[in-house]
Structures are given as structure tokens and as C-alpha cells.
Design a protein around this motif. Structure first.
Motif, PDB file in Angstrom:
ATOM      1  N   PHE A  41       0.716  -1.272   0.021  1.00  0.00           N
ATOM      2  CA  PHE A  41      -0.088  -0.102  -0.061  1.00  0.00           C
ATOM      3  C   PHE A  41       0.797   1.344  -0.150  1.00  0.00           C
ATOM      4  N   GLU A  42       2.044   1.347   0.876  1.00  0.00           N
ATOM      5  CA  GLU A  42       2.757   2.418   0.884  1.00  0.00           C
ATOM      6  C   GLU A  42       3.575   2.636  -0.348  1.00  0.00           C
ATOM      7  N   LEU A  43       4.075   1.506  -0.768  1.00  0.00           N
ATOM      8  CA  LEU A  43       4.742   1.503  -2.174  1.00  0.00           C
ATOM      9  C   LEU A  43       3.854   2.173  -3.259  1.00  0.00           C
ATOM     10  N   LEU A  44       2.520   1.683  -3.361  1.00  0.00           N
ATOM     11  CA  LEU A  44       1.699   2.216  -4.463  1.00  0.00           C
ATOM     12  C   LEU A  44       1.493   3.957  -3.992  1.00  0.00           C
ATOM     13  N   TRP A  45       1.411   4.370  -2.784  1.00  0.00           N
ATOM     14  CA  TRP A  45       1.362   5.536  -2.499  1.00  0.00           C
ATOM     15  C   TRP A  45       2.702   6.470  -3.074  1.00  0.00           C
ATOM     16  N   ARG A  46       3.735   5.840  -3.113  1.00  0.00           N
ATOM     17  CA  ARG A  46       4.834   6.451  -3.492  1.00  0.00           C
ATOM     18  C   ARG A  46       4.850   6.569  -5.120  1.00  0.00           C
ATOM     19  N   ASP A  47       4.404   5.356  -5.805  1.00  0.00           N
ATOM     20  CA  ASP A  47       4.138   5.292  -7.081  1.00  0.00           C
ATOM     21  C   ASP A  47       3.176   6.430  -7.772  1.00  0.00           C
ATOM     22  N   TYR A  48       1.845   6.675  -6.829  1.00  0.00           N
ATOM     23  CA  TYR A  48       0.873   7.731  -7.288  1.00  0.00           C
ATOM     24  C   TYR A  48       1.780   9.004  -7.017  1.00  0.00           C
ATOM     25  N   PHE A  49       2.525   9.284  -6.084  1.00  0.00           N
ATOM     26  CA  PHE A  49       3.112  10.645  -6.207  1.00  0.00           C
ATOM     27  C   PHE A  49       4.032  10.766  -7.412  1.00  0.00           C
ATOM     28  N   ARG A  50       4.642   9.690  -7.766  1.00  0.00           N
ATOM     29  CA  ARG A  50       5.297  10.077  -9.045  1.00  0.00           C
ATOM     30  C   ARG A  50       4.481  10.052 -10.334  1.00  0.00           C
ATOM     31  N   LEU A  51       3.578   9.534 -10.450  1.00  0.00           N
ATOM     32  CA  LEU A  51       2.510   9.674 -11.591  1.00  0.00           C
ATOM     33  C   LEU A  51       1.829  11.043 -11.363  1.00  0.00           C
ATOM     34  N   LEU A  52       1.567  11.634 -10.286  1.00  0.00           N
ATOM     35  CA  LEU A  52       1.028  12.965 -10.082  1.00  0.00           C
ATOM     36  C   LEU A  52       2.064  13.997 -10.905  1.00  0.00           C
ATOM     37  N   HIS A  53       3.275  13.828 -10.775  1.00  0.00           N
ATOM     38  CA  HIS A  53       4.239  14.613 -11.412  1.00  0.00           C
ATOM     39  C   HIS A  53       4.207  14.314 -12.820  1.00  0.00           C
ATOM     40  N   LEU A  54       4.152  13.271 -13.422  1.00  0.00           N
ATOM     41  CA  LEU A  54       4.009  12.866 -14.930  1.00  0.00           C
ATOM     42  C   LEU A  54       2.778  13.732 -15.229  1.00  0.00           C
ATOM     43  N   GLN A  55       1.822  13.598 -14.648  1.00  0.00           N
ATOM     44  CA  GLN A  55       0.577  14.169 -15.103  1.00  0.00           C
ATOM     45  C   GLN A  55       0.642  15.808 -14.905  1.00  0.00           C
ATOM     46  N   HIS A  56       0.784  16.334 -13.885  1.00  0.00           N
ATOM     47  CA  HIS A  56       0.740  17.893 -13.768  1.00  0.00           C
ATOM     48  C   HIS A  56       2.113  18.630 -13.604  1.00  0.00           C
ATOM     49  N   GLY A  57       3.285  17.956 -13.442  1.00  0.00           N
ATOM     50  CA  GLY A  57       4.505  18.689 -13.665  1.00  0.00           C
ATOM     51  C   GLY A  57       4.736  19.915 -12.775  1.00  0.00           C
ATOM     52  N   ALA A  58       5.141  21.156 -13.517  1.00  0.00           N
ATOM     53  CA  ALA A  58       5.328  22.364 -12.613  1.00  0.00           C
ATOM     54  C   ALA A  58       4.167  22.856 -11.909  1.00  0.00           C
ATOM     55  N   ALA A  59       2.942  22.402 -12.347  1.00  0.00           N
ATOM     56  CA  ALA A  59       1.961  22.979 -11.623  1.00  0.00           C
ATOM     57  C   ALA A  59       1.947  22.695 -10.072  1.00  0.00           C
ATOM     58  N   LEU A  60       2.532  21.465  -9.643  1.00  0.00           N
ATOM     59  CA  LEU A  60       2.768  21.077  -8.451  1.00  0.00           C
ATOM     60  C   LEU A  60       3.334  22.223  -7.569  1.00  0.00           C
ATOM     61  N   TYR A  61       4.083  22.988  -8.213  1.00  0.00           N
ATOM     62  CA  TYR A  61       5.316  23.848  -7.363  1.00  0.00           C
ATOM     63  C   TYR A  61       4.638  25.163  -7.434  1.00  0.00           C
ATOM     64  N   ARG A  62       3.458  25.433  -7.810  1.00  0.00           N
ATOM     65  CA  ARG A  62       2.837  26.996  -7.886  1.00  0.00           C
ATOM     66  C   ARG A  62       2.467  27.273  -6.416  1.00  0.00           C
ATOM     67  N   ALA A  63       2.307  28.247  -5.992  1.00  0.00           N
ATOM     68  CA  ALA A  63       1.796  28.657  -4.565  1.00  0.00           C
ATOM     69  C   ALA A  63       0.240  28.069  -4.326  1.00  0.00           C
ATOM     70  N   GLN A  64      -0.354  27.956  -5.599  1.00  0.00           N
ATOM     71  CA  GLN A  64      -1.892  27.446  -5.212  1.00  0.00           C
ATOM     72  C   GLN A  64      -1.987  25.971  -5.570  1.00  0.00           C
ATOM     73  N   GLY A  65      -0.754  25.502  -5.976  1.00  0.00           N
ATOM     74  CA  GLY A  65      -0.639  24.127  -6.461  1.00  0.00           C
ATOM     75  C   GLY A  65      -1.614  23.766  -7.520  1.00  0.00           C
ATOM     76  N   LEU A  66      -2.533  22.739  -7.154  1.00  0.00           N
ATOM     77  CA  LEU A  66      -3.628  22.438  -8.297  1.00  0.00           C
ATOM     78  C   LEU A  66      -4.849  23.062  -7.869  1.00  0.00           C
ATOM     79  N   SER A  67      -5.002  23.886  -6.772  1.00  0.00           N
ATOM     80  CA  SER A  67      -6.123  24.455  -6.248  1.00  0.00           C
ATOM     81  C   SER A  67      -6.549  25.861  -6.996  1.00  0.00           C
ATOM     82  N   ASN A  68      -7.697  26.250  -6.486  1.00  0.00           N
ATOM     83  CA  ASN A  68      -7.769  27.767  -7.017  1.00  0.00           C
ATOM     84  C   ASN A  68      -7.573  28.767  -5.981  1.00  0.00           C
ATOM     85  N   ARG A  69      -7.120  28.402  -4.935  1.00  0.00           N
ATOM     86  CA  ARG A  69      -6.771  29.090  -3.801  1.00  0.00           C
ATOM     87  C   ARG A  69      -5.808  30.208  -4.012  1.00  0.00           C
TER      88      ARG A  69
END
Length: 449
Positions: free
Chosen positions: A297-325
Motif C-alpha cells: 500500500f505504501e509503495l503504491l502511494w509512492r508510485d502515485y506521487f510519481r504519476l502526479l508529477h508526470l500528469q501535472h509537472g510544474a503546476a505542483l510547485y505553484r503557490a496554489q498548487g492544483l487548487s484555486n486558492r
């Protein structure tokens, strides 16, 4: 005669090394293996070192172990203390190479390093191999990754996707380029080879052997090398600790409450596929239970975080991230108190003192400390992520960024953030106050800011 540069990044091992196998399969008759250390004075945008002394020391141990194994195969590892964009083109020119092979890392800083090499005229072949499961084997294209981890996990499990067997370490390597033809004093100085070698010879930090540490990386059992990683995995399984993992994983102190795979996974000294293969062998011999499942389960979480980077890239590093905050305001004073462990909240202060003193912190306390910075001290979550990047011996760019996004409510989680009540967390996980007493008077061995 063709020469290829192999650039070790966050994959400091020889077992299960697809990128290295790709370099060997390229037909190269000469191989120059290189690793680049960050400059001592490289600073994060928030005003402190991007790589602090604990992380630097643990990585140095990993590189020493890798260098010994490479030398035994007849091809020593060259350690450069210079940016890859400076060192690798100069080395390629010196040895007549045009190709660099390396691990693919889907994060902005690391992608920029590769872009700089290509801009310098080098061909760069990046090989993805940090995840347990390859992205191409997922039930959907990466751009359709489920926004919730539970959905991701259930679909992966229903599809019956399992990892490939880990690759063996190579039995031999092509020889290095003729040192007499290229290894001049000018080139070695230009790529920081002397500084790199000196950094690996530096004495271990005394803090790495702190008896209070849950991961004393200065001791033989927690050494950063690939050999120590494989020994730790073997001992963990021999002692049947996977069976108790789920019940103990929220502990705060000690080596055995969690698997402690993360430091070696972070440097790449240990492959996730190697963990999975040996865990399956363990289950066949000793039976599966909730604890062994939870490691998967934890190794899958680790994979999920990698896939999030492949999906969203630099957007994960914005102040608001993927949100509209709106962008969060940042209290520099509150952030400094947090880094120093001087907030006045005993559990948070104990956690931050442990982190500064040892370079390690339990997952539970990482969440509590992150929540306190964001919601109680009104600090920018990106500053907290950068501080963890600087301090943690098990810093992983994917997991660190995604976990901070998760706490801040700027990621994919639909519940919009996680605020932890430190008093409640202390009651649930440190009812007797042992942890808070252990770190109540800890001395921070470095200036926080």
C-alpha cells in the motif's frame, strides 16, 4: 570506438538498474560513470542551503559504497562537485562522447538539468525507473490518473498489475576512457573532481550516530550504501517485522516501528522492485497479513506521487498548487521559529529539534509539523517543503512535494487540506510524554536560517 557518459542521479545502486542496462545495451565500448554533488553554497529560494549537512552526509555514504562497487568492476565512479550542465559537457568533450544516459526525474529542477545538457549539444537518454510499476502499464494514460489515491489503488489492484522482476547487477562494465588521453589537471579542476573526492572523504557527522535518532545514519546498520540497504532489507524480513508494520507504523521513536526503507529508496541505493520481490518471497514462506499488505500500500502511494508529477509537472510547485486558492501569506518570523523548534508547542518543537539534530522524522510527526506551520503559524507550505528538502536524509522530490500539497489542500485530495491538532496528536501518540522529553532540550547543531 564509442563512449557513453552514465550520469548517476537518484539511483545510486547497481542492482535493478534499468538506466545502466540501457547504457550497456547502447553498444558503447567505453563508459564514463559520473555523479554530480550540489555546490556547498547552493541556496533554496527561502535563504538556506538546498542540501543540508545530514542529507549531504547520507548521500556521500551512498556514493562511497557505489564507488567501491564500480571500482571492483574495473570502472571507477567520477564524483564532481559542479553542476551537471557544467561538468558533463566538459567531460563529454574531453572523452569524445555525445551521449548521456541517466534516470528520468519528472520534477522541474531535475528536468531543467536535462534541458541544460541538451542545450549544450548533448544527446540525453532518460530512463524512467524510480517507480514500482511502470507508468505505461497503468489502466489509463497518465493524463487520466485518478484524482484520488483510493481509486488509483483499487483500479491497479483490480487490473492485477504487478512489478517486473528486478534486474541483476551487471557482472562487468565496459572500460573507462583512457585516462592518459583526457584526465588532465585542467579538466579535473573544471569539473570539481578534487572537491568531489574530498567531500566523500569528509568525516561522518557525529549527529549521524545520535542514540536518540530513529535512523542513525552514521552507524553501520544505517549506512547510506547499497550494501547496507540490502542488509537492512534482509534483516527486516528475517525478523518478520512486515507482519507488525501496520500496527506500529505511527510510532515516533526507534528503528523498528517503520520499515526505514525510505532513506535508501530516496537515494536509489535500494530498488522498490527489489523490496517487492523479497516481500513476496517472505509472504510465501511466512504468510501474508495486514502488515505485509500495508507495505505494498505504501509503495503504491509512492508510485502515485510519481504519476502526479508526470500528469501535472510544474503546476505542483505553484503557490496554489492544483487548487484555486489565493496564494498564502507567509510569516517569516513564524517560519524561523518553526525551523528552530521554538514555537511553544511542545510536540512540534520536539519534532523540529529531532529533524535538525538527526535529519530524520517519523511520518506522523512530519504531518503534524507541516500542519502547524501552515494553519497555526500561517507559513507558506512551499517554505516548509524546502526546509524538509534541505534537512531530510530520505528527501524524495515526489513524495515531499505531494505530501506538503496534501496537508495544504493544494493537491488532488477532495477534502481540501489536513489540519492536525497537536494536543490531540500528543495524547494519541505520546501519551506518556516520552518523545517530548527526549527532544525537549535538544541542541540544534546548525543555524536554521
Amino acid at each position: 570506438m564509442s563512449t557513453v557518459l552514465f550520469w548517476f542521479r537518484s539511483d545510486l545502486r547497481l542492482h535493478d538498474q534499468p538506466a545502466l542496462h540501457a547504457a550497456l545495451a547502447s553498444g558503447a565500448t567505453r563508459l564514463l560513470p559520473v555523479a554530480c554533488l550540489p555546490a556547498q553554497d547552493e541556496a533554496a529560494p527561502w535563504g538556506f542551503a538546498r542540501v543540508g549537512p545530514h542529507r549531504r552526509a547520507f548521500t556521500a555514504a551512498a556514493l562511497r559504497g557505489l564507488g567501491e562497487r564500480m571500482a571492483a568492476l574495473g570502472n571507477p565512479l567520477l564524483i564532481c562537485q559542479a553542476p551537471p550542465a557544467m561538468a558533463l559537457p566538459r567531460l563529454a568533450q574531453a572523452v569524445g562522447a555525445t551521449m548521456v544516459v541517466c534516470e528520468d526525474i519528472a520534477a522541474p529542477y531535475e528536468q531543467a538539468e536535462v534541458a541544460a545538457l541538451r542545450a549544450a549539444g548533448l544527446q540525453v537518454r532518460c530512463v524512467w525507473h524510480s517507480s514500482l510499476l511502470p507508468p505505461a502499464c497503468m489502466p489509463w494514460p497518465v493524463d487520466q490518473l485518478p484524482g484520488v489515491f483510493t481509486t488509483f489503488r483499487q483500479q491497479v489492484e483490480r487490473a492485477g498489475i504487478t512489478p517486473a522482476a528486478p534486474l541483476p547487477a551487471p557482472a562487468r562494465l565496459p572500460p573507462p576512457p583512457d585516462v592518459h588521453a583526457w584526465m588532465t589537471e585542467d579538466i579535473l579542476q573544471a569539473v570539481g573532481a578534487g572537491q568531489g573526492a574530498a567531500a566523500l572523504r569528509a568525516p561522518a557527522l557525529q549527529a549521524g550516530c545520535d542514540p536518540r535518532s530513529s535512523f542513525p545514519y552514521g552507524t553501520p546498520a544505517c549506512n547510506g550504501s547499497e550494501a547496507a540497504a540490502l542488509d537492512h532489507l534482509a534483516r527486516y524480513l528475517e525478523r518478520k517485522l512486515p507482519h507488525s508494520y501496520k500496527a506500529t507504523r505511527n510510532g515516533l521513536t526507534g528503528l523498528d516501528y517503520s520499515s526505514k526503507f525510505s532513506p535508501w529508496l530516496a537515494t536509489g541505493a535500494l530498488s522498490p522492485r527489489r523490496i517487492y520481490a523479497q516481500l513476496k518471497d517472505f509472504e510465501r514462506c511466512h504468510g501474508a497479513n495486514e502488515g505485509t499488505y500495508w507495505l505494498w500500500f505504501e509503495l503504491l502511494w509512492r508510485d502515485y506521487f510519481r504519476l502526479l508529477h508526470l500528469q501535472h509537472g510544474a503546476a505542483l510547485y505553484r503557490a496554489q498548487g492544483l487548487s484555486n486558492r489565493p496564494s498564502a501569506q507567509h510569516s517569516a518570523h513564524g517560519f524561523e521559529r518553526w525551523c528552530q523548534g521554538e514555537t511553544g508547542e511542545p510536540l512540534v518543537d520536539a519534532a523540529m529539534r529531532e529533524l535538525a539534530a538527526t535529519g530524520y522524522l517519523s511520518n506522523r510527526l512530519r504531518q503534524v509539523a507541516a500542519s502547524y506551520l501552515i494553519y497555526d503559524l500561517h507559513g507558506d507550505w512551499r517554505a516548509g517543503a524546502a526546509w524538509f528538502e534541505s534537512q531530510l536524509v530520505d528527501y524524495d522530490v515526489y513524495s515531499n512535494q505531494a505530501n506538503w500539497l496534501y496537508i495544504a489542500g493544494c493537491g488532488t485530495d477532495p477534502r481540501g487540506g489536513r489540519r492536525f491538532n497537536p494536543a490531540r496528536q500528543a495524547q494519541d501518540h505520546d501519551a506518556g510524554g516520552h518523545y517530548r522529553r527526549l527532544w525537549a532540550a535538544a541542541h540544534t547543531p546548525q543555524d536554521a536560517l
